[in-house]
Design a protein around this motif. Structure first.
Motif, PDB file in Angstrom:
ATOM      1  N   MET A  65       0.823  -1.210   0.000  1.00 23.42           N
ATOM      2  CA  MET A  65       0.000   0.000   0.000  1.00 23.42           C
ATOM      3  C   MET A  65       0.862   1.267   0.000  1.00 23.42           C
ATOM      4  N   GLU A  66       2.009   1.200   0.651  1.00 29.18           N
ATOM      5  CA  GLU A  66       2.904   2.361   0.681  1.00 29.18           C
ATOM      6  C   GLU A  66       3.399   2.700  -0.721  1.00 29.18           C
ATOM      7  N   ALA A  67       3.778   1.684  -1.461  1.00 24.05           N
ATOM      8  CA  ALA A  67       4.251   1.906  -2.830  1.00 24.05           C
ATOM      9  C   ALA A  67       3.132   2.455  -3.705  1.00 24.05           C
ATOM     10  N   LEU A  68       1.924   1.922  -3.505  1.00 24.67           N
ATOM     11  CA  LEU A  68       0.786   2.338  -4.321  1.00 24.67           C
ATOM     12  C   LEU A  68       0.369   3.774  -4.009  1.00 24.67           C
ATOM     13  N   THR A  69       0.251   4.096  -2.719  1.00 26.69           N
ATOM     14  CA  THR A  69      -0.237   5.439  -2.347  1.00 26.69           C
ATOM     15  C   THR A  69       0.790   6.528  -2.640  1.00 26.69           C
ATOM     16  N   ASN A  85      -7.812   2.122 -12.223  1.00 27.28           N
ATOM     17  CA  ASN A  85      -7.317   2.620 -10.943  1.00 27.28           C
ATOM     18  C   ASN A  85      -8.463   3.089 -10.054  1.00 27.28           C
ATOM     19  N   ALA A  86      -9.445   3.793 -10.671  1.00 28.73           N
ATOM     20  CA  ALA A  86     -10.592   4.282  -9.915  1.00 28.73           C
ATOM     21  C   ALA A  86     -11.380   3.114  -9.331  1.00 28.73           C
ATOM     22  N   TYR A  87     -11.581   2.047 -10.146  1.00 30.94           N
ATOM     23  CA  TYR A  87     -12.310   0.864  -9.656  1.00 30.94           C
ATOM     24  C   TYR A  87     -11.561   0.199  -8.504  1.00 30.94           C
ATOM     25  N   LYS A  88     -10.233   0.027  -8.675  1.00 33.88           N
ATOM     26  CA  LYS A  88      -9.454  -0.674  -7.657  1.00 33.88           C
ATOM     27  C   LYS A  88      -9.423   0.106  -6.339  1.00 33.88           C
TER      28      LYS A  88
END
Length: 535
Positions: A65-69, A85-88
């Protein structure tokens, strides 16, 4: 998890089923706690593995989550411009994060805590801890050991290294303090200070130690040192309210003492006492003699007496059973005659009797001379059980062997008593026979008084544990497989008061004994009466 917990519980109940209160009074029972603690450590390690696996999953999710955010937060609109991305994002916050929440809230400690809670009923109690502390102090007094020696574990015959931490020593001092035993409080609190000054780590603060110590020395009458220790305490903790009040109280008492001394025109009482305190006198008149014998001191085995002691083969007055295989007999004392027999019980018989007796062990009792009721006493620290011949063929075999050796009948004797001594286990000086003021002691048995004692030693003892006779100055040391025998009554039926004896505290080791008390009835022709009162 449930299967693991149920299996562990079954194992624990099997190990601890026979553990009762007052576990400190029997080393045999305390050994069960070793295995119980080992199993508890295993269950704790199982919990740690589960917890580590859970934390590993959480950590992996957090890194992901850190990498993603970090990427999405750099350009939120640009990131969400892509419909996937919006759906995920919606899916993560609606579905994935609640799953993680469930994982975090999952109580992996529940199994271990439940296990621990169930087993706590078998754990030693406050009474056990107090009893264990008193046992160490008993050993300290009997064998003249200073707290530093005990703290370092420097005891004779020990196989394992064992040391007391600062907090352990503080626990000893606090136990003594709670019992109003200020003599031992001072000894152990001084040991705490010694180890703290040596730089040992501890959870206890020096100010708390000084608080106990200052009051204890005051109770022992050392007002000057109480004042000095209180001042040291206040230098460490100026806000200590009780110490402030004590300081003013001690100063007032000291001023009154000075005025009293000056009015008597003497300065003798103003000198500061040395910080050496005498052990309080207690209820046992022969305490010093008894404890000296326990240490192997003061034994009155003079060369003249030793010349009257012999070894021989004993055939039990030509008993057919012993003519072919007589027992080795050794005189331990001449008058009263105390003998030791060798190879009375085999290792296999000893182990079998211990195996039968162990589940039945209960705190050994003494008979109250005033009420006749059996009760526990601080001067008898052991657990015992009584074995009947129907319990196992080995019991009947050992009983018959004692009958052949002594030439007395076991038909009117008491059951075979098996005893296991606990921490500092002892039985202070006592008589086996009933005195004239205790005539009803064995009335219910209908077999008269205890004529003789046959004592089997079922273990070696590394240090301590002797059987001593204070009036004689005799000490007999345990040897596995041997037995000692003596008559408690003279041939006239009068009690032989010289046979007052004691079981010394076990310093190091595990002491097992068994004994048979032969009674008067049925022995009339086997040991005829004497013609005078002193026969």
């Amino acid at each position: 998890m449930k299967r693991w917990l149920s299996t562990l519980l079954v194992a624990w109940f099997g190990v601890l089923g026979c553990v009762q209160a007052e576990v400190f009074t029997s080393i045999g029972h305390m050994t069960d706690l070793i295995y119980a603690e080992k199993d508890l450590v295993q269950s704790l390690k199982e919990y740690i593995l589960v917890e580590e696996a859970k934390l590993s999953k959480i950590k992996s999710w957090a890194n992901k989550m850190e990498a993603l955010t970090s990427k999405s937060a750099a350009d939120p609109e640009g990131y969400l411009a892509h419909p996937v991305n919006a759906y995920k994002l919606v899916k993560r916050l609606n579905t994935d994060w609640p799953v993680l929440e469930d994982l975090v809230l999952q109580d992996s400690a529940a199994g271990f805590i439940a296990n621990l809670s169930v087993q706590r009923q078998f754990f030693p109690t406050d009474e056990d801890e107090m009893g264990a502390a008193k046992a160490l102090m008993r050993l300290q007094d009997t064998y003249k050991l200073d707290p530093d020696t005990i703290s370092k574990g420097q005891l004779p015959g020990t196989k394992y290294q064992a040391m007391l931490s600062v907090d352990d020593c503080f626990g000893m001092g606090r136990s003594a303090y709670n019992e109003g035993d200020y003599y031992h409080t001072v000894l152990w609190m001084e040991q705490v200070l010694k180890q703290l000054d040596a730089g040992e780590e501890a959870t206890i603060a020096k100010a708390e130690v000084l608080d106990y110590l200052s009051y204890a020395v005051f109770q022992l009458g050392d007002l000057h040192r109480a004042l000095e220790l209180t001042r040291r305490l206040l230098s460490l903790d100026p806000s200590h309210e009780r110490a402030g009040g004590n300081l003013r109280y001690f100063e007032r008492l000291l001023e009154e003492e000075r005025e009293k001394m000056l009015s008597n025109q003497t300065e003798a009482g103003l000198a500061t006492q040395e910080s050496i305190y005498e052990r309080p006198v207690d209820y046992l008149p022969e305490r010093d003699v008894y404890e000296s014998l326990c240490r192997g001191e003061g034994v009155k085995l003079t060369p003249r007496r030793q010349k009257r002691l012999f070894c021989r083969y004993h055939h039990g007055n030509r008993s057919p059973q012993l003519l072919i295989a007589p027992f080795k007999e050794e005189d331990e004392w001449d008058s009263p005659h105390i003998v030791r027999y060798y190879d009375v019980m085999s290792d296999e018989e000893i182990e079998r009797i211990k195996e039968i007796a162990k589940p039945k062990l209960a705190r050994a009792t003494v008979r109250d001379p005033k009420t006749g009721v059996l009760t526990v006493a601080s001067y008898r620290v052991s657990k015992s059980s009584w074995l009947e011949e129907d319990d196992d063929p080995v019991v009947a075999r050992v009983n018959l062997r004692m009958q052949h050796i002594t030439g007395l009948t076991v038909k009117t004797a008491e059951l075979l008593q098996v005893a296991n001594y606990g921490m500092g286990g002892q039985y202070e000086p006592h008589f086996d026979f009933s005195r004239k003021n205790e005539q009803d002691a064995f009335k219910r048995l209908g077999t008269g008084n205890r004529m003789a004692t046959f004592l089997n030693y079922m273990s070696d003892v590394e240090a301590g544990g002797a059987t001593v006779f204070p009036d004689l100055g005799a000490a007999i040391w345990p040897k596995k497989g041997t037995a000692v025998f003596w008559y408690n009554l003279l041939r006239s039926g009068e009690g032989d008061y010289r046979t007052r004896h004691a079981a010394c505290p076990v310093l190091v080791g595990c002491k097992w004994v068994s004994n048979k008390w032969f009674h008067e009835r049925g022995q009339e022709f086997l040991r005829p009466c004497g013609s005078t009162e002193v026969d």
